[in-house]
Design a protein around this motif. Sequence first.
Motif, PDB file in Angstrom:
ATOM      1  N   VAL A  51      11.055  -7.451 -27.294  1.00  0.00           N
ATOM      2  CA  VAL A  51      11.390  -7.328 -28.716  1.00  0.00           C
ATOM      3  C   VAL A  51      12.873  -7.610 -28.968  1.00  0.00           C
ATOM      4  O   VAL A  51      13.269  -7.920 -30.094  1.00  0.00           O
ATOM      5  N   ASP A  52      13.691  -7.497 -27.949  1.00  0.00           N
ATOM      6  CA  ASP A  52      15.125  -7.783 -28.080  1.00  0.00           C
ATOM      7  C   ASP A  52      15.522  -8.687 -26.901  1.00  0.00           C
ATOM      8  O   ASP A  52      15.793  -8.207 -25.792  1.00  0.00           O
ATOM      9  N   PRO A  53      15.538 -10.022 -27.121  1.00  0.00           N
ATOM     10  CA  PRO A  53      15.826 -10.939 -26.005  1.00  0.00           C
ATOM     11  C   PRO A  53      17.192 -10.714 -25.376  1.00  0.00           C
ATOM     12  O   PRO A  53      17.355 -10.885 -24.165  1.00  0.00           O
ATOM     13  N   ARG A  54      18.209 -10.352 -26.178  1.00  0.00           N
ATOM     14  CA  ARG A  54      19.559 -10.165 -25.642  1.00  0.00           C
ATOM     15  C   ARG A  54      19.583  -9.028 -24.631  1.00  0.00           C
ATOM     16  O   ARG A  54      20.123  -9.181 -23.527  1.00  0.00           O
ATOM     17  N   LYS A  55      18.963  -7.852 -25.003  1.00  0.00           N
ATOM     18  CA  LYS A  55      18.922  -6.730 -24.054  1.00  0.00           C
ATOM     19  C   LYS A  55      18.086  -7.069 -22.838  1.00  0.00           C
ATOM     20  O   LYS A  55      18.428  -6.680 -21.708  1.00  0.00           O
ATOM     21  N   ALA A  56      16.953  -7.734 -23.040  1.00  0.00           N
ATOM     22  CA  ALA A  56      16.089  -8.071 -21.912  1.00  0.00           C
ATOM     23  C   ALA A  56      16.779  -8.996 -20.932  1.00  0.00           C
ATOM     24  O   ALA A  56      16.436  -9.009 -19.735  1.00  0.00           O
ATOM     25  N   PHE A  57      17.775  -9.772 -21.391  1.00  0.00           N
ATOM     26  CA  PHE A  57      18.460 -10.702 -20.495  1.00  0.00           C
ATOM     27  C   PHE A  57      19.698 -10.093 -19.868  1.00  0.00           C
ATOM     28  O   PHE A  57      19.985 -10.309 -18.682  1.00  0.00           O
ATOM     29  N   PHE A  58      20.448  -9.312 -20.655  1.00  0.00           N
ATOM     30  CA  PHE A  58      21.738  -8.814 -20.173  1.00  0.00           C
ATOM     31  C   PHE A  58      21.685  -7.394 -19.601  1.00  0.00           C
ATOM     32  O   PHE A  58      22.573  -7.038 -18.839  1.00  0.00           O
ATOM     33  N   GLU A  59      20.657  -6.585 -19.981  1.00  0.00           N
ATOM     34  CA  GLU A  59      20.626  -5.190 -19.554  1.00  0.00           C
ATOM     35  C   GLU A  59      19.886  -4.974 -18.248  1.00  0.00           C
ATOM     36  O   GLU A  59      20.021  -3.926 -17.621  1.00  0.00           O
ATOM     37  N   VAL A  60      19.077  -5.916 -17.810  1.00  0.00           N
ATOM     38  CA  VAL A  60      18.304  -5.758 -16.592  1.00  0.00           C
ATOM     39  C   VAL A  60      18.196  -7.107 -15.906  1.00  0.00           C
ATOM     40  O   VAL A  60      18.156  -8.155 -16.571  1.00  0.00           O
ATOM     41  N   THR A  61      18.199  -7.072 -14.592  1.00  0.00           N
ATOM     42  CA  THR A  61      18.159  -8.325 -13.849  1.00  0.00           C
ATOM     43  C   THR A  61      16.826  -9.049 -14.038  1.00  0.00           C
ATOM     44  O   THR A  61      16.772 -10.221 -14.392  1.00  0.00           O
ATOM     45  N   ASP A  62      15.711  -8.345 -13.777  1.00  0.00           N
ATOM     46  CA  ASP A  62      14.362  -8.909 -13.932  1.00  0.00           C
ATOM     47  C   ASP A  62      13.491  -7.826 -14.557  1.00  0.00           C
ATOM     48  O   ASP A  62      13.103  -6.856 -13.882  1.00  0.00           O
ATOM     49  N   TYR A  63      13.256  -7.961 -15.848  1.00  0.00           N
ATOM     50  CA  TYR A  63      12.540  -6.888 -16.536  1.00  0.00           C
ATOM     51  C   TYR A  63      11.097  -6.757 -16.054  1.00  0.00           C
ATOM     52  O   TYR A  63      10.519  -5.669 -16.073  1.00  0.00           O
TER      53      TYR A  63
END
Length: 369
Positions: free
Chosen positions: A95-107
């Motif tokens: 739902v939030d591409p920015r967090k999914a990319f920058f907050e975790v290495t591999d969601y």
Amino acid sequence: MDPLTIVLLLLLTIIVIYIIARGIIVIRPWEVGIYIRLGKFVGILRPGVHWVPPFISVVHHMDLRTQVVDVPRQDVITRDNSPVSVDAIVYFRVVDPRKAFFEVTDYRAAIIALAQTTLRSVIGDMELDEILYNRAALNAKLRKILDEATDKWGVRVETVEIREVEPSPRVKKAMEEQTSAERERRAAILRADGEKRAAILKAEGEKTAQILRAEGERMAKILRAEGERLATILRAQGEAQRLRILSLGAASLHSHALTAMSLETLKAMADGKATKIIVPFEVSRLVEALSAYIGKGVREPQIPQVDLEKLVKLIGEPEKILGKIPSYEELSVEVKKAIEEAKKRKPTPTELSREEKELLETLKKEEKT
């Protein structure tokens, strides 16, 4: 124009076309692009055609559709120390591409690992029966925990489904025995309930039969009593008529006739196989009367014949004294009428006997219980 110049222009045109083509980025409808230029986040590229400076820009495609990951099977010990093997499926979407990319290495890998540990901890706090029979509550609990944990990653967990819960072979055998025992218990309960219903129906049938028998016996007693009453009345009437007839007929009897009747009475009394000794009250008078009647040894005083007309004038007419003697047809009609009235008459509860009242009270108590 110089041929060298033409070659250089052609080479320059090819390089420009390559650079322009290298910078064209196509974002498909179900995804977005993470635009990074010179190591700095620039923005989110929406679906469509975009151009970015090549060689200094990087665009990472991120799928926004619902994704499915399979949580590997693992062995877990429940709260009641029952080993089980369990696996699950997790449905989620970014739902939030920015967090999914920058907050975790591999969601995706992070969600699988988090689902494994959460599944182990949740099932470890539950009993085996609760896991087997309350699967919906377990799924909801897992979804809530995973959704709260993945919210900082920009990922929303939509559904968590426990795919299979398999107890150990020893536990499965014990469960089968428990199921068999439960079925046997239910069968025993059903048999007992059937026997109970049968006993109730049998008791109700016996109660109805006893009431009907009591009613029949009561009606039979009433009819027998009515018949005995009519028979007693008729016998009394016949005896009264007989005595009246004897009183009228004895007025004209001679002493010889009385003697002959006495002999007939003795003959009737002596009839039979049993040995009898008869001693009359006036033996001397009887012997004297017999000797006088048979041997003519003693002269008897002559009794004058009774004049019937004088007798009628003295005591009245025989029909008035004897009354009307009913015929056989009249007696039959009277008896039939009395029987019909006894059948039609419905006795009241006050006419019941003490045994019948006790029987009815007992049956009423059984119906209440």
